[in-house]
Design an enzyme around this catalytic site. Structure first.
Site, PDB file in Angstrom:
ATOM      1  N   GLU A   1      -2.578  -7.061  -8.958  1.00 34.80           N
ATOM      2  CA  GLU A   1      -2.462  -8.484  -8.641  1.00 34.80           C
ATOM      3  C   GLU A   1      -3.768  -9.255  -8.785  1.00 34.80           C
ATOM      4  OE1 GLU A   1      -1.166  -6.093  -6.674  1.00 34.80           O
ATOM      5  OE2 GLU A   1       0.981  -6.405  -6.897  1.00 34.80           O
TER       6      GLU A   1
ATOM      7  N   HIS B   1       7.227  -7.061   2.914  1.00 33.02           N
ATOM      8  CA  HIS B   1       7.934  -7.672   1.783  1.00 33.02           C
ATOM      9  C   HIS B   1       8.754  -8.878   2.214  1.00 33.02           C
ATOM     10  CE1 HIS B   1       7.087  -3.699   0.069  1.00 33.02           C
ATOM     11  NE2 HIS B   1       7.409  -4.157  -1.121  1.00 33.02           N
TER      12      HIS B   1
END
Lengths: 329, 338
Positions: free
Chosen positions: A62, A131
């Site tokens: 990321e 998440h």
């Protein structure tokens, strides 16, 4: 075709495709967005339509991905980064916060970062604490970033096209529970202006300000409240940064009662800012009752369905909040 | 507007055999040295505030790399970035004005020493975050490749940056996409006070290249010609689509990390050993020996550089202070209408 109905994720995909057709500088990069079609299926067939160069699959990296988008944007590209879950932006925070957000100001206006970062946000999928977060306040707290939370398919397309046009870094937090919801979306490209709130519906008794998936829950709550004789105005700010308070202030002036609804934990959440702005006036003088907040609990999102449901506002919580607010003297 | 004579690449292929190229490289190194000695002095006299990171002793790496670049090639730089900025051709007066917190500075006084970027010379910016510029360089290189432009991107960083995740993610992305990017590690032996002996188990930073399947090379970073030779090979590799190179330039910073450094972690002997390997003196001796220049040439150049820096200080000092009234401008770039 003004009444054409498509899903939220189809609307996002259509915006990306139309932007890519219009401008060869637009490209997408992210994890599993190619043949896989995206973890939530958003990129879908774009890989087959635009090829591997412009629908660029990346390693799980990321910080590198966002950094590459910043660099590409600095030299004139228009990257759209997909971060698979908004929680993973934590891995890329240096590039988002210290680089993308600050470069234009810090470097005296020499350069700018026309980058879009899209990420699925929020709870409701049983994916537990890492998440499922609603992290919009992190980004809204950083000058230099724009932050949008589309709450329906139409805005998902319009806000994304506006974000791609914008010469600044724009964080687009899409709600994962909305991806499969449908609604009318114009087929032609259009822009929903960033920084303009949406008056979702009007009612004389109280104002509900809600973001993300809480907008549709507030609409469902308002339908039931109507049966009890309580008529709610619903306002969706749509953009957290920059924040448009004008609609909210006007609506409070008319009804005197306001309830702020967010999925994220209550403590230091975005609605605390909205409450503070109300308190700073002029809307404060119109209030007949204290500002009410209906928010997520101040806990990490849990896994078990009954726990997860209890952790964030549901339709019945919004109804109960509104009823209680109407009983205030 | 005052900057160094644009760097000239030697037709002979060696900076030690070509008079005009040698003089331009020497001018670059002398200018970096002189600029930094001047700002060090201004700071000591209380005329400059904040902090700064000086690269005195490291002038050969910035210069040797930039000689090998075209004006359309990009760089990303570091907190210790004056040298990169100057070698790429930045305006010394605007740099000085920025450090003096003036409205006419590169960042209008908002960035200071650590944040100078220059679109004209394609410097994408110094960076206050260690390794912050490395993924950015990869992205700029990706853009060059996607647009079929034949430019390369150089990312400068220190040895400390190679322990950051950003370095590893960026090298991997550059490698898998065969990007025209050159990773230049200026290994000055210390990340602030933490020595390379303490901070890594590999012998050479360039050993880390093999983990990503790219070329890695270590050069004497105080030998401007050796740096240049490595840069030429890396640029050629990058431009021909063969992907990145990691160049490690072994060098040393004479001054402390920043203005808070009391040099407790290294010895005077060590500093003196490296001062004896002064990249400027070494290069001067070689080109004098090779009879490319005379002592008179060298002295004249040194005087000219000092005068240039004096002028930059004078002009920058006379400029208006940066203006709080416009603080809210350029937080966001205005949205284009049309």
């Amino acid at each position: 075709m003004a009444n054409r109905v498509i899903t939220y994720s189809e609307a996002v995909r259509e915006a990306i495709a139309q932007a890519m057709e219009a401008d060869s500088n637009v490209f997408m990069l992210g994890e599993d967005i190619g043949i896989y079609g995206g973890a939530f299926g958003v990129s879908g067939d774009l890989y087959h339509r635009f090829g591997a160069e412009r629908i660029r699959d990346t390693p799980i990296s990321e910080l590198g991905i966002v950094g590459a988008a910043v660099g590409a944007a600095l030299v004139g590209m228009r990257p759209i980064v997909e971060i698979q879950f908004s929680d993973f932006t934590s891995q890329a925070m240096d590039q988002i916060v210290n680089q993308a957000a600050k470069i234009h100001f810090m470097l005296g206006g020499e350069l700018s970062v026309p980058m879009v970062l899209r990420a699925p946000s929020g709870s409701g999928t049983g994916a537990a604490a890492q998440h499922s977060q609603s992290l919009e306040t992190w980004f809204a707290h950083i000058p230099g970033l724009k932050v949008v939370l589309p709450s329906n398919p139409r805005d998902a397309k319009g806000l994304l096209l506006a974000a791609i046009d914008d010469p600044n870094p724009v964080i687009v937090l899409e709600h994962k529970l909305l991806y499969k919801t449908s609604g009318p979306v114009p087929e032609e490209p259009f822009r929903t202006p960033i920084g303009v709130a949406d008056l979702v519906r009007e009612g004389k008794d109280l104002v509900i300000v809600a973001t993300g998936v809480m907008v549709s829950r507030s609409i469902a709550a308002a339908d039931q409240l109507k049966e009890q004789g309580i008529k709610a105005t619903i306002i969706d700010p749509r953009t957290l940064s920059p924040l448009d308070m004008s609609l909210i202030n006007d609506a409070i002036a008319a009804s005197g009662r306001v309830m702020l609804v967010q999925e994220a934990p209550k403590h230091v959440g975005f609605m605390a800012e909205v409450a503070a702005r109300i308190a700073e006036g002029p809307a404060l003088y119109s209030l007949l009752a204290p500002v009410k907040r209906i928010c997520g609990m101040d806990i990490p999102i849990p896994y078990a369905p009954q726990l997860e449901k209890a952790a964030v506002p549901q339709i019945e919580d919004i109804i109960a909040g509104a009823v209680a607010l109407m009983r205030e003297p | 507007m005052v900057s160094i004579t644009p760097l000239i690449s030697p037709e002979s292929g060696s900076l030690e055999l070509d008079r005009s190229a040698a003089l331009s490289a020497l001018e670059s190194m002398l200018t970096i040295r002189s600029f930094e000695e001047a700002v060090d002095g201004l700071f000591a006299r209380g005329l400059m505030h904040g902090t700064m990171h000086l690269s005195i002793g490291q002038e050969a790496s910035a210069t040797g790399i930039c000689v090998a670049l075209k004006t359309t090639d990009y760089i990303t730089s570091t907190h210790r970035g004056h040298g990169h900025c100057i070698a790429k051709g930045a305006d010394l007066t605007r740099m000085m004005a920025e450090l003096l917190a003036k409205q006419t500075g590169y960042c209008r006084g908002r960035g200071g020493s650590m944040h100078i970027a220059d679109t004209k010379t394609r410097n994408l910016g110094a960076n206050g975050i260690v390794a912050g510029g490395i993924p950015i360089a990869v992205g700029a290189a990706l853009a060059q490749k996607m647009r079929n432009e034949n430019n390369v991107v150089v990312s400068f960083f220190g040895d400390g940056a190679t322990n950051e995740g950003a370095f590893h993610e960026a090298l991997n992305l550059g490698a898998i996409w065969d990007l025209p990017v050159i990773f230049v590690c200026e290994n000055n032996k210390y990340g602030m006070s933490n020595s390379t002996e303490l901070s890594m188990r590999v012998d050479k930073v360039s050993d880390r290249a093999s983990a990503y399947g790219i070329a890695g090379v270590t050069v004497d970073g105080n030998d401007v010609n050796e740096v240049y030779q490595a840069a030429v090979a890396a640029v050629q590799r990058a431009r021909s689509g063969k992907g990145p190179t990691l160049i490690e330039c072994e060098t040393y910073r004479w001054k402390g990390h920043s203005k808070s450094d009391k040099n407790l972690y290294r010895t005077k002997e060590e500093i003196d050993q490296w001062k004896a390997k002064d990249p400027i003196i070494r290069f001067q001796e070689i080109i004098l020996q090779n009879q490319l220049v005379t002592q008179t040439d060298v002295d004249a150049l040194a005087n000219q550089v000092r005068e240039t820096i004096r002028e930059a200080i004078k002009d920058a000092s006379a400029a208006p202070d940066s203006d709080p009234a416009e603080l809210l401008s350029s937080v966001y770039r205005e949205v284009y209408n049309g």
